[in-house]
Enzyme design. Structure first.
Site, short mmCIF file in Angstrom:
data_model
loop_
_atom_site.label_atom_id
_atom_site.label_comp_id
_atom_site.label_asym_id
_atom_site.label_seq_id
_atom_site.Cartn_x
_atom_site.Cartn_y
_atom_site.Cartn_z
NE ARG A 1 -4.23 1.79 2.15
CZ ARG A 1 -4.46 2.66 3.11
NH1 ARG A 1 -3.43 2.85 3.85
NH2 ARG A 1 -5.35 3.63 2.87
CG LEU B 1 -5.20 5.05 -0.50
CD1 LEU B 1 -5.58 4.31 -1.62
CD2 LEU B 1 -3.74 4.69 -0.50
CB SER B 2 -10.74 4.41 0.26
OG SER B 2 -11.54 5.11 -0.63
CD GLN B 3 -11.33 3.68 7.43
OE1 GLN B 3 -12.30 4.45 7.10
NE2 GLN B 3 -11.34 2.82 8.61
CG PHE C 1 -16.27 7.57 -1.17
CD1 PHE C 1 -15.17 6.93 -1.84
CD2 PHE C 1 -16.75 6.75 -0.33
CE1 PHE C 1 -14.60 5.82 -1.60
CE2 PHE C 1 -16.37 5.33 0.09
CZ PHE C 1 -15.47 5.00 -0.85
#
Ligand code: SAH
Length: 216
Positions: free
Chosen positions: A37, A63-65, A206
Site C-alpha cells: 500500500r 486513498l480510501s481506508q 467519499f
C-alpha cells in the site's frame, strides 16, 4: 528497526484488523495482502500505509481506508471471469485490488496527474488486465458496456442512471450516494431480469463525483 523491515508484521496486523472489521472474503484479503500500500502514497504518508485510515494522495483526493476498500470489494461478489468498470482511479489502489480478482478492469479518472501515477504503478505491479481512460467517469464507458460489475469511488447525488444503463443483467454496482459528507451511504444496486434492487450498506464518506470534463 526501520519502517521497511517492519512491513510484513504491519501487513499481518492490518489484515487481522480487517478480518475483525468485517472483511471476511478470503480472496479479497489475499488481494489486499498482495499489494504494497505504501507504493500508492506520497512519501509523506508512507509510514502510515498499514494503518486502517484514509490518506491524502494530493489534488484534494484521498486513498480510501483499507477496511472500506475490502468491504466494497467483497460486496461486489467478483469472479475471475468478470469485466468490471471503476470510476475514480485516484491512486490506483482500489483498481489494483479489483484487477487481482476480475478478468479485465476498465478504470476512468478525470485528473491527468493522478492517472499517470496510477498507470505507472499498474505497470510496476505487472497488472496487465487494466485499461485506463482519462475522462468524465459519470459518462461511463459506452464502447465497452455492458459491465458485470461497476464500482464508483466518488460520491454521487443519486445512483447514476447512465452507469446503471451500462450494468449488465445480473450485474452489481457499488456507489456512495449523498452529497452531504455527513449523510452519505454506500449503496449496492443489483440488476435482475426485470428489476433493480438496492441495498444500503451503511454510512460512508467519499469525495464528490465531479460532473464535467477533465481537470487541467
Ligand atoms: N479509488 C481511488 C480513490 C478515489 S478518490 C483509490 O483507490 O485511490 C476519488 C477519485 O475520483 C479522485 O481521484 C477524483 O479525481 C475522481 N473523480 C471524481 N469525479 C470524477 C469523474 N466524474 N470522472 C472520473 N474521475 C472522477
Amino acid at each position: 528497526m526501520t519502517a521497511q523491515t517492519d512491513i510484513p508484521s504491519r501487513m499481518a496486523d492490518l489484515i487481522s484488523g480487517l478480518r475483525e472489521n468485517g472483511v471476511t472474503d478470503a480472496a479479497v484479503l489475499m488481494a489486499l495482502e498482495s499489494l504494497p500500500r505504501e507504493m500508492f502514497l506520497p512519501d509523506l504518508f508512507r509510514d502510515r500505509a498499514y494503518d486502517d485510515v484514509a490518506l491524502p494522495i494530493g489534488h484534494h483526493q484521498t486513498l480510501s481506508q483499507p477496511s472500506v476498500v475490502g468491504r466494497m470489494t467483497q460486496a461486489l461478489e467478483l469472479s475471475d471471469r468478470m469485466k468490471v468498470l471503476e470510476i475514480g482511479t485516484g491512486s490506483g489502489y482500489q483498481a489494483s485490488v479489483l484487477a487481482r480478482l476480475c478478468r479485465r478492469l476498465y478504470t476512468i479518472e478525470r485528473h491527468p496527474a493522478l492517472l499517470k501515477d496510477a498507470e505507472e504503478r499498474f505497470q510496476r505491479l505487472g497488472l496487465v488486465n487494466i485499461t485506463t481512460r482519462l475522462g468524465d467517469g459519470s459518462l461511463g464507458w459506452p464502447e465497452q458496456a455492458p459491465f458485470e460489475r461497476i464500482m464508483v469511488t466518488a460520491a454521487a447525488a443519486d445512483v447514476p442512471e447512465v452507469l446503471l444503463g451500462q450494468l449488465g443483467e445480473g450485474g452489481i454496482m457499488i456507489v456512495p450516494v449523498g452529497l452531504d459528507e455527513n449523510d452519505q451511504h454506500l449503496v449496492r444496486v443489483r440488476r435482475t431480469a426485470d428489476d433493480i434492487e438496492t441495498d444500503d450498506l451503511g454510512p460512508t464518506r467519499f469525495v464528490p463525483l465531479i460532473n464535467g470534463g477533465v481537470e487541467d
